[in-house]
Design an enzyme around this catalytic site. Sequence first.
Site, short mmCIF file in Angstrom:
data_model
loop_
_atom_site.label_atom_id
_atom_site.label_comp_id
_atom_site.label_asym_id
_atom_site.label_seq_id
_atom_site.Cartn_x
_atom_site.Cartn_y
_atom_site.Cartn_z
N LYS A 96 0.87 -1.18 0.00
CA LYS A 96 0.00 0.00 0.00
C LYS A 96 0.91 1.22 0.00
O LYS A 96 1.73 1.40 0.91
CB LYS A 96 -0.90 0.02 1.23
CG LYS A 96 -1.76 1.27 1.31
CD LYS A 96 -2.43 1.41 2.67
CE LYS A 96 -3.02 2.81 2.80
NZ LYS A 96 -3.50 3.09 4.17
N GLY A 157 -7.36 9.72 10.53
CA GLY A 157 -7.55 9.83 11.97
C GLY A 157 -8.58 10.85 12.42
O GLY A 157 -8.83 10.98 13.63
N ALA A 183 -9.31 5.93 5.05
CA ALA A 183 -9.09 7.08 5.93
C ALA A 183 -10.37 7.88 6.16
O ALA A 183 -11.16 8.11 5.25
CB ALA A 183 -8.00 8.01 5.40
N GLY A 184 -10.53 8.30 7.42
CA GLY A 184 -11.63 9.18 7.80
C GLY A 184 -12.84 8.50 8.38
O GLY A 184 -13.73 9.16 8.91
N ALA A 205 -8.50 1.83 10.44
CA ALA A 205 -7.67 1.44 11.58
C ALA A 205 -8.12 2.17 12.83
O ALA A 205 -8.58 1.57 13.79
CB ALA A 205 -6.19 1.71 11.30
N SER A 206 -8.02 3.51 12.81
CA SER A 206 -8.34 4.30 14.00
C SER A 206 -9.77 4.08 14.48
O SER A 206 -10.03 4.06 15.69
CB SER A 206 -8.13 5.79 13.72
OG SER A 206 -6.78 6.06 13.42
#
Length: 260
Positions: A96, A157, A183-184, A205-206
Site C-alpha cells: 500500500k 484519523g 481514511a476518515g 484502523a483508528s
Amino acid sequence: MLHIADKTFDSHLIMGTGGATSQALLEESLVASGTQLTTVAMRRHQATTSSGESIFAMLRRLEIALLPNTAGCRTARDAVLTAQLAREALDTNWVKVEVIADEHTLLPDTVELLDACELLVHDGFTVLAYTSDDPITASRLEDCGVAAVMPLGSPIGTGLGILNPHNIELICSRASVPVILDAGVGTASDATLAMELGCDGVLLASAINRAQNPVAMAKSMFHAVEAGRLAAQAGRIPQRQHAVASSSFEGLASWAEQVL
C-alpha cells in the site's frame, strides 16, 4: 468476494494495525472484524512485543494476509525504498503506497504518489494506492497500473466520515480496478455509506483501534460493510421531492354522503 489483482478475499473490510493499544487487543479486534487482509507500517511497527510473538507471526497464525505500507514517506524515492525493504523482509510484492504531503494534514502528495506508483508497478509490485478523493488523480493512478485505488473519505484519523460522497461515487463509477475507501471512517455508518456509494471495500484502523471498545466496534464494522454492500446490490429507490404512496389509491371504497 473482493478481487484485487491475483487474490480473492471473502471480506470486504481491510483493517489496519495503527493505533492499537496492545497486541492482544489488536488480535481480538482483527478476529471480530472478519478481515483477511491487514496493513502494517514498515517504519513504525515494533517487530516483537513483550509477549515474544511478532505481529507478523500473529498474522500468519490467524491466516490474515499482510499488506505492508509506506506510511510516513514524503517522497517517491522514500516510498520505493520502503516498498523494496518490505519485499525483501516479508517476501511479498504487495504494498500500500502512501506519500504524505505534510505531517499536519497527512494528505497525499499526488505528484510524488504518481511517480512512486509508476516506479513500483514497473518493478513488479502489486500496488494499492492511497490517494485524495480527486477522480482525475484516481484515473491517472489506474493508468499507471495500480491494482486498486484507495481514496480518502476525510483526513487520516479525523473520523469525519466521507466529506465528498459525490467524488467517491464518481471514482467508483469510472474505475476498472477495485476502489477501497481509506481514511476518515469514524463509525459504522461511514463504512456502510462507502459501500453504498459503490466502493469495493473499506480500509480502516483508528475507527476500531481507538474506539472505546475496539472489539465491539470491529464487529459493527463487519456488519456495516456487509449491509452497505447488500444495499448497493439491491438498488435504492430514487430520491424524490414529493411523496409517493406505497399503496395504490385504486379500489378504494366510495362512500355516498348521507343527508341527516
